[in-house]
Design an enzyme around this catalytic site. Sequence first.
Site, short mmCIF file in Angstrom:
data_model
loop_
_atom_site.label_atom_id
_atom_site.label_comp_id
_atom_site.label_asym_id
_atom_site.label_seq_id
_atom_site.Cartn_x
_atom_site.Cartn_y
_atom_site.Cartn_z
N ASN A 175 -2.29 -4.88 6.62
CA ASN A 175 -2.03 -5.61 5.32
C ASN A 175 -1.49 -4.67 4.09
O ASN A 175 -1.54 -5.10 2.97
CB ASN A 175 -3.36 -6.25 4.95
N LYS A 176 -1.57 -3.23 4.54
CA LYS A 176 -1.44 -2.04 3.31
C LYS A 176 0.10 -2.20 3.27
O LYS A 176 0.85 -2.73 3.79
CB LYS A 176 -1.96 -0.99 3.69
#
Length: 352
Positions: A175-176
């Site tokens: 999710n980065k």
Amino acid sequence: MSFTQPVSRPTLGGRELEYVTDAVSGGWISSQGPYVRRFEEAFAEWNGVAHGVACSSGTAALTLALRALGIGPGDEVIVPEFTMVASAWAVTYTGATPVFVDCGDDLNIDVSLIEEKITPRTRALMPVHVYGRRCDMDAVMDLAHQYNLRVVEDSAEAHGVRPVGDIACFSLFANKIITAGEGGVCLTDDPRLAEQLAHLRAMAFTRDHSFLHKKLAYNFRMTAMQAAVALAQVERLDEILAARREIEARYDAALGDVPGVTLMPPRDVLWMYDIRAERREELRAHLAERGVETRLFFKPMSRQPGYLDPVWPSLNAHRFSEDGLYLPTHTGLTAADQEYITGAVREFYSAG
């Protein structure tokens, strides 16, 4: 529940498959081979830093950084109240004690409160660039200089914020801003620290690989396949950050006049688009019914069972945690996606 608008998803639109295929076909699937080094060098160069040391996660990166700086039992590390618990856990893993400092209105550590928490046992400061907002690093570095402290930047949510501390630690979770699926990386200008980081991540083998290990170390290595994905992501980092700036601007424009929604301060880089929302739980249920996923703000570290301190209800970090959430934020989010999401938010508040 299945969401048509998930809070995050990786955007793999570059040479990820090409590089992974090359790694696999060449037989380099462990931490050996060229891709780990290529990623480390590319990410360090993009950030204007001399050395990159890849590892297995952002949490591993923080743990390695603290260990490389010699931090251990009896030491204290200043950590924000408002952060993901991994920041504090990394300190605990070393045997040191995290000492928490409340946040300001931008959710970052309130630098005006740091000095009163410094004791003779304090060894390091760990500022966290929350949701992509750069901490006041000038003030942090001034304190570090004044009290002879080391600085470990938790940059897990802030790819694109240039490091200035002794070691900056990034997460590459899915999710980065850029991802390897799992993974992390430390950046430093100090060649000795870089060597120590690499030594500790790979079980502290001696140069002759004699299986004589002189210190406690870790198996925190990154695989070549992860590094292949990460390298392809770094190659597109400027493009990714530009796309996310547009996403932030569209959310600002669409939600700035919605009664019940409070916009948060601008971000230096966009990781997640965070807001404060009246009747937050009702809003979340409304959005979930329409396929829109949301996530809550972090809880204060002093509210965590492992660090419980009765002061937590009085903290700014708690106040923000009670009504904060973030909306779907990923590089592939389209203007139409955002129109649907913000339309659902406006629908909720217009209905009273």
